[in-house]
Write an enzyme that holds these catalytic residues in place. Structure first.
Site, PDB file in Angstrom:
ATOM      1  N   ASP A  39      -2.412   0.781  -3.497  1.00 37.90           N
ATOM      2  CA  ASP A  39      -3.294  -0.306  -3.949  1.00 37.90           C
ATOM      3  C   ASP A  39      -4.730   0.168  -4.085  1.00 37.90           C
ATOM      4  O   ASP A  39      -5.641  -0.635  -4.230  1.00 37.90           O
ATOM      5  CB  ASP A  39      -3.204  -1.509  -3.010  1.00 37.90           C
ATOM      6  CG  ASP A  39      -3.616  -1.185  -1.574  1.00 37.90           C
ATOM      7  OD1 ASP A  39      -3.564   0.001  -1.196  1.00 37.90           O
ATOM      8  OD2 ASP A  39      -3.977  -2.111  -0.828  1.00 37.90           O
ATOM      9  N   ASP A  69      -4.026   5.834  -2.740  1.00 34.92           N
ATOM     10  CA  ASP A  69      -2.774   5.240  -2.277  1.00 34.92           C
ATOM     11  C   ASP A  69      -2.358   4.133  -3.242  1.00 34.92           C
ATOM     12  O   ASP A  69      -2.968   3.950  -4.301  1.00 34.92           O
ATOM     13  CB  ASP A  69      -2.892   4.754  -0.832  1.00 34.92           C
ATOM     14  CG  ASP A  69      -3.877   3.600  -0.660  1.00 34.92           C
ATOM     15  OD1 ASP A  69      -4.587   3.244  -1.630  1.00 34.92           O
ATOM     16  OD2 ASP A  69      -3.939   3.036   0.450  1.00 34.92           O
ATOM     17  N   SER A  84       0.818  -1.203   0.000  1.00 32.83           N
ATOM     18  CA  SER A  84       0.000   0.000   0.000  1.00 32.83           C
ATOM     19  C   SER A  84       0.857   1.261   0.000  1.00 32.83           C
ATOM     20  O   SER A  84       1.569   1.533  -0.958  1.00 32.83           O
ATOM     21  CB  SER A  84      -0.959  -0.035   1.190  1.00 32.83           C
ATOM     22  OG  SER A  84      -1.836   1.060   1.170  1.00 32.83           O
TER      23      SER A  84
END
Length: 459
Positions: free
Chosen positions: A250, A248, A102
């Protein structure tokens, strides 16, 4: 496999997150795959990955572990975490794993996991068993029949499901800046934009940092960090856009900027989305996290809904959503969860709903959140690196115990006073102590309380 001599430290409360080439290696990713398959007796598992250079190798090793356990791996390729969540239920798989870190720094990577029905995997729902088996290496003999299948065409069904959350015929023209942060969002967004245009939606998109690039030439994609926000804000002002959306790495979190380029803190977006769903389903339940609560609780109560507080983290929020059948859940960290999206979080659904709301009410995003931001100002999440988080929390508790009118231990330490409130908790994913402060109607009160608590933390 041989047992490991040291525990796998990358297993966290509700996902896997660790430093590369320490214990998060391709060999150990293979162990995770074998263990996941055996713990859940899985026959079909969805696998996806983000854009980081290490993700492809980790995904390959993870898939090998699954295949050796006789699993049919349904490979999404480069994709968002929410596409894995969706695909598990859509393809009736026995679980899913997305290889992603992430918004963590470059030296990190990790995995987010769900089991059958896209149900969360957490400390009490399988994570401990996977960890123990991966460490012991006491796997069953390899099974025949395992293979890897290209499942990237699942994106079309995912886009169709996301589109069902809005009525495209009612969408008004907008100019929107979209910042993918060079993460996984770009290709998925393009597929969604194409579907919107096919429905006649007259939105103009201004793409920035759009192409997937795991070296992150424009910085780690974490729009919550103040230092990452100016480029998006500047693009809004330069282009005269109505708003901006940023994701962000992902894209399971999305962030908003108004037409002046002002960043909108996540808790106020939670209130907006709560209103959207309570208009559609009066009296529904809305789940929120315990960090910043007054704004959300006020909005939900005013709209006739029921606010339910949950511990932070995607596995906790999802579990509460399932237990209560809440229509929506939101965290101030910009995670948004939807009952009708397999009780999971999505970074694509929220911006569609916000843009629909802008058109329906004929107001700017700034106007939509102005009342809540003025009534319940907050500090935003402030992180501290401390040697002993438990001792720091004890020190803060001792200082304020006699003054507090209410206390809550849902997640960390929450204390409420006449005109302000604090939440102080250890991060579940990083070595940090996180502080949030909110007040009633006074930005100055936020600043005063913050200075007092910060002095105690840094003493």
């Amino acid at each position: 496999m041989r047992p490991l001599s040291t525990p796998l430290s990358f297993f966290k409360a509700y996902d896997i997150r660790g430093r590369l080439d320490q214990d998060l290696t391709e060999e150990n990713a293979e162990r995770v795959g074998r263990a996941f398959a055996e713990v859940f007796q899985a026959k079909r598992v969805v696998v996806g990955r983000d854009v980081r250079p290490s993700s492809e190798g980790l995904c390959r090793a993870l898939s090998k572990g699954l295949v050796d356990a006789g699993v049919e791996v349904l490979d999404l390729g480069l994709s968002g975490t929410e596409e894995t969540y969706f695909a598990v239920s859509h393809l009736r798989a026995d679980g899913g794993i997305c290889v992603t870190a992430s918004h963590n720094p470059m030296e990190y990577n990790g995995m987010k996991m769900v089991k059958t029905g896209s149900a969360p995997v957490g400390a009490e729902t399988g994570m401990a068993e996977i960890k123990a088996l991966a460490e012991s290496g006491a796997f069953a003999p390899e099974k025949d029949g395992g293979r890897i299948v290209d499942a990237s065409d699942t994106r079309a069904a995912y886009i169709e499901r996301v589109m069902e959350f809005t009525s495209t015929s009612t969408l008004k023209p907008l100019k929107i800046v979209v910042n993918a942060g060079n993460g996984a969002a770009g290709p998925t967004f393009d597929a969604l934009a194409e579907a919107l245009f096919a429905k006649g939606v007259a939105w103009e998109f201004i793409r920035m940092h759009h192409g997937p690039d795991g070296t992150f030439p424009n910085g780690i994609p974490n729009p919550m960090l103040p230092e990452n926000q100016p480029p998006t804000a500047q693009m809004v002002r330069e282009t005269g856009a109505d708003l901006a959306v940023a994701w962000d790495g992902d894209f399971d979190r999305c962030f908003f900027f108004d037409h002046e380029g002002t960043f909108i803190p996540g808790e106020y977006v939670v209130g907006l989305l709560a209103e959207v769903f309570l208009e559609k389903e009066p009296g529904a339940k809305i789940v929120h996290d315990p960090r910043i609560i007054w704004s959300t609780q006020h909005v939900v109560e005013a709209a006739g809904g029921e606010a339910i507080m949950s511990r932070c983290g995607h596995s906790n929020i999802k579990q509460v959503l399932r237990e209560t059948n809440a229509v929506y859940g939101g965290e101030m960290s910009a995670h948004h969860y939807f009952r009708d999206f397999v009780y999971c979080d999505s970074g694509m659904i929220p911006w569609l709903l916000v843009c629909e709301l802008l058109g329906r009410r004929g107001q700017s995003l700034k106007d939509l959140v102005a009342e809540s931001m003025a009534a319940f100002p907050s500090s935003g999440e402030i992180n501290f690196r401390v040697e002993d988080a438990a001792k720091v929390i004890e020190r803060v508790e001792a200082e304020f115990a006699l003054r507090a009118i209410a206390r809550d231990d849902t997640d960390g330490l929450s204390m409420s006073f006449d005109d302000w409130r604090l939440n102080l908790r250890s991060s579940n994913t990083e070595p940090l102590l996180r502080l949030n402060i909110e007040a009633k109607g006074s930005r100055e009160r936020v600043d005063q309380a913050l200075a007092e608590v910060q002095a105690l933390i840094e003493a």
